[in-house]
Scaffold this active site. Structure first.
Site, PDB file in Angstrom:
ATOM      1  N   GLY A   1      32.810  37.330  43.638  1.00  0.00           N
ATOM      2  CA  GLY A   1      32.617  37.324  42.362  1.00  0.00           C
ATOM      3  C   GLY A   1      34.160  36.087  41.701  1.00  0.00           C
ATOM      4  O   GLY A   1      32.919  35.057  40.322  1.00  0.00           O
TER       5      GLY A   1
ATOM      6  N   ARG B   1      35.295  30.985  44.863  1.00  0.00           N
ATOM      7  CA  ARG B   1      35.754  31.347  46.514  1.00  0.00           C
ATOM      8  C   ARG B   1      34.667  31.194  47.125  1.00  0.00           C
ATOM      9  O   ARG B   1      34.050  30.287  48.150  1.00  0.00           O
ATOM     10  CB  ARG B   1      35.698  32.546  46.093  1.00  0.00           C
ATOM     11  CG  ARG B   1      35.453  33.155  48.163  1.00  0.00           C
ATOM     12  CD  ARG B   1      36.087  34.678  47.964  1.00  0.00           C
ATOM     13  NE  ARG B   1      37.605  35.375  47.520  1.00  0.00           N
ATOM     14  CZ  ARG B   1      38.197  36.342  46.846  1.00  0.00           C
ATOM     15  NH1 ARG B   1      36.591  37.567  45.687  1.00  0.00           N
ATOM     16  NH2 ARG B   1      39.442  36.428  46.908  1.00  0.00           N
TER      17      ARG B   1
ATOM     18  N   ARG C   1      27.286  28.181  33.427  1.00  0.00           N
ATOM     19  CA  ARG C   1      28.782  28.504  32.943  1.00  0.00           C
ATOM     20  C   ARG C   1      30.073  28.568  34.295  1.00  0.00           C
ATOM     21  O   ARG C   1      30.221  29.484  34.058  1.00  0.00           O
ATOM     22  CB  ARG C   1      28.124  29.748  32.704  1.00  0.00           C
ATOM     23  CG  ARG C   1      26.813  30.658  31.891  1.00  0.00           C
ATOM     24  CD  ARG C   1      26.637  32.191  31.432  1.00  0.00           C
ATOM     25  NE  ARG C   1      26.229  32.364  30.626  1.00  0.00           N
ATOM     26  CZ  ARG C   1      26.720  32.489  29.222  1.00  0.00           C
ATOM     27  NH1 ARG C   1      27.398  33.321  29.423  1.00  0.00           N
ATOM     28  NH2 ARG C   1      25.163  32.768  28.367  1.00  0.00           N
TER      29      ARG C   1
ATOM     30  N   ARG D   1      27.829  40.950  49.471  1.00  0.00           N
ATOM     31  CA  ARG D   1      28.505  40.632  48.674  1.00  0.00           C
ATOM     32  C   ARG D   1      30.364  40.548  49.355  1.00  0.00           C
ATOM     33  O   ARG D   1      30.619  41.143  50.325  1.00  0.00           O
ATOM     34  CB  ARG D   1      29.433  41.405  47.524  1.00  0.00           C
ATOM     35  CG  ARG D   1      30.648  41.508  46.999  1.00  0.00           C
ATOM     36  CD  ARG D   1      30.445  42.733  45.913  1.00  0.00           C
ATOM     37  NE  ARG D   1      31.763  43.571  45.449  1.00  0.00           N
ATOM     38  CZ  ARG D   1      32.438  42.718  45.220  1.00  0.00           C
ATOM     39  NH1 ARG D   1      32.889  41.054  44.815  1.00  0.00           N
ATOM     40  NH2 ARG D   1      34.003  42.956  44.631  1.00  0.00           N
TER      41      ARG D   1
ATOM     42  N   SER E   1      37.309  41.397  46.737  1.00  0.00           N
ATOM     43  CA  SER E   1      38.180  42.294  46.764  1.00  0.00           C
ATOM     44  C   SER E   1      38.518  43.760  46.239  1.00  0.00           C
ATOM     45  O   SER E   1      37.663  43.746  45.415  1.00  0.00           O
ATOM     46  CB  SER E   1      39.663  41.316  45.816  1.00  0.00           C
ATOM     47  OG  SER E   1      39.872  41.059  44.776  1.00  0.00           O
TER      48      SER E   1
ATOM     49  N   ASP F   1      45.748  44.486  47.020  1.00  0.00           N
ATOM     50  CA  ASP F   1      46.190  45.436  46.371  1.00  0.00           C
ATOM     51  C   ASP F   1      46.496  46.631  46.638  1.00  0.00           C
ATOM     52  O   ASP F   1      44.841  47.231  47.345  1.00  0.00           O
ATOM     53  CB  ASP F   1      46.574  45.145  44.772  1.00  0.00           C
ATOM     54  CG  ASP F   1      45.583  45.687  44.091  1.00  0.00           C
ATOM     55  OD1 ASP F   1      44.927  46.677  42.754  1.00  0.00           O
ATOM     56  OD2 ASP F   1      44.538  44.481  43.968  1.00  0.00           O
TER      57      ASP F   1
ATOM     58  N   ARG G   1      44.126  35.393  47.480  1.00  0.00           N
ATOM     59  CA  ARG G   1      42.810  35.691  47.455  1.00  0.00           C
ATOM     60  C   ARG G   1      41.402  34.494  47.592  1.00  0.00           C
ATOM     61  O   ARG G   1      40.782  34.935  48.003  1.00  0.00           O
ATOM     62  CB  ARG G   1      42.432  37.009  46.004  1.00  0.00           C
ATOM     63  CG  ARG G   1      43.679  37.720  45.987  1.00  0.00           C
ATOM     64  CD  ARG G   1      43.185  38.712  44.411  1.00  0.00           C
ATOM     65  NE  ARG G   1      43.176  38.535  43.513  1.00  0.00           N
ATOM     66  CZ  ARG G   1      44.433  38.654  42.532  1.00  0.00           C
ATOM     67  NH1 ARG G   1      45.505  38.839  43.485  1.00  0.00           N
ATOM     68  NH2 ARG G   1      45.234  37.721  41.604  1.00  0.00           N
TER      69      ARG G   1
END
Length: 237
Positions: free
Chosen positions: A26, A30, A49, A93, A96, A209, A222
């Site tokens: 996402g 990362r 973007r 994918r 988290s 979490d 993360r």
């Protein structure tokens, strides 16, 4: 063979710039982390973007990594284009998730065999009922083998993709009562796009979490320390 659909409004890559397997996250930072720490000779193919994408090699095999943004609308656009315009066959994918299982704690992995959702994304297909999005079995089996080999704590099962982050009435107890392991925001769209295109997909999640106990991690953790799920994803290439 060129594709007249590329580049797209969201992706500056030309057909052939992206490998047949793409590992996505996402957070585009990362993806940058994976390119810098896992790929050999990574080349930036997209910065439209700020959604970074790189192609290089991993153990001599062509491989791409790319961000996909937050939510089903965003991942739906990027993965649709990869499958249908860029000749991508496999998308994994790494991301988290929030645990709603008493035995899943911060840092543990979830291999998403199936995915529930509160989204209406599936209605575009005009099916005579609901659709059950599932992962590619070969990828699930490979991920399990890697987790067992490396001694990583993990669970395989169902997750729920939510369209809402700040949910007024999440009803996590209801999902929990049906054995759902964790909550995230993208996998259902990925799995549906894969199914419609006849391609492969898998979601590998790190618990960031715990929605029952209050355990949390920082944004920096993360972004930079959730490497076990990356080890598993790259083992599938």
């Amino acid at each position: 063979m060129s594709n007249t659909n590329t580049p797209t409004p969201h992706n500056a890559a030309k057909f052939g710039d992206i490998a047949e397997t793409v590992i996505m996250a996402g957070d585009p930072l990362r993806a940058k982390f994976m390119a810098e720490n896992f790929l050999e000779n990574p080349v930036l193919f997209n910065n439209v973007r700020g959604m970074l994408g790189y192609t290089g090699t991993y153990k001599g095999k062509p491989l791409s990594v790319m961000g996909h943004g937050m939510g089903m609308a965003s991942v739906g656009i990027y993965t649709y284009e990869l499958y249908n315009f860029y000749g991508v066959n496999t998308i994994i994918r790494v991301g988290s998730a929030g645990s709603i299982n008493n035995d899943l704690h911060v840092g543990d992995l979830v291999i998403a065999m199936g995915c529930c959702t509160n989204s209406n994304y599936y209605k575009q297909y005009e099916l005579p009922g609901m659709f059950a999005p599932i992962a590619s079995f070969e990828l699930v089996r490979g991920a399990v083998d890697t987790c067992e080999k490396l001694g990583y704590r993990f669970k395989v099962g169902n997750v729920v993709t939510s369209d809402v982050f700040y949910h007024e009435n999440p009803h996590n107890d209801k999902w929990m009562s049906m054995g759902v392991l964790a909550v995230e925001m993208e996998i259902a769209a990925l799995y549906m796009n894969a199914a419609h295109a006849g391609k492969r997909a898998l979601g590998i999640l790190t618990i960031s979490d715990h929605l029952l106990t209050g355990e949390v991690t920082t944004a920096e953790e993360r972004q930079n320390t959730f490497t076990k799920m990356m080890d598993v994803a790259f083992s599938l290439v």
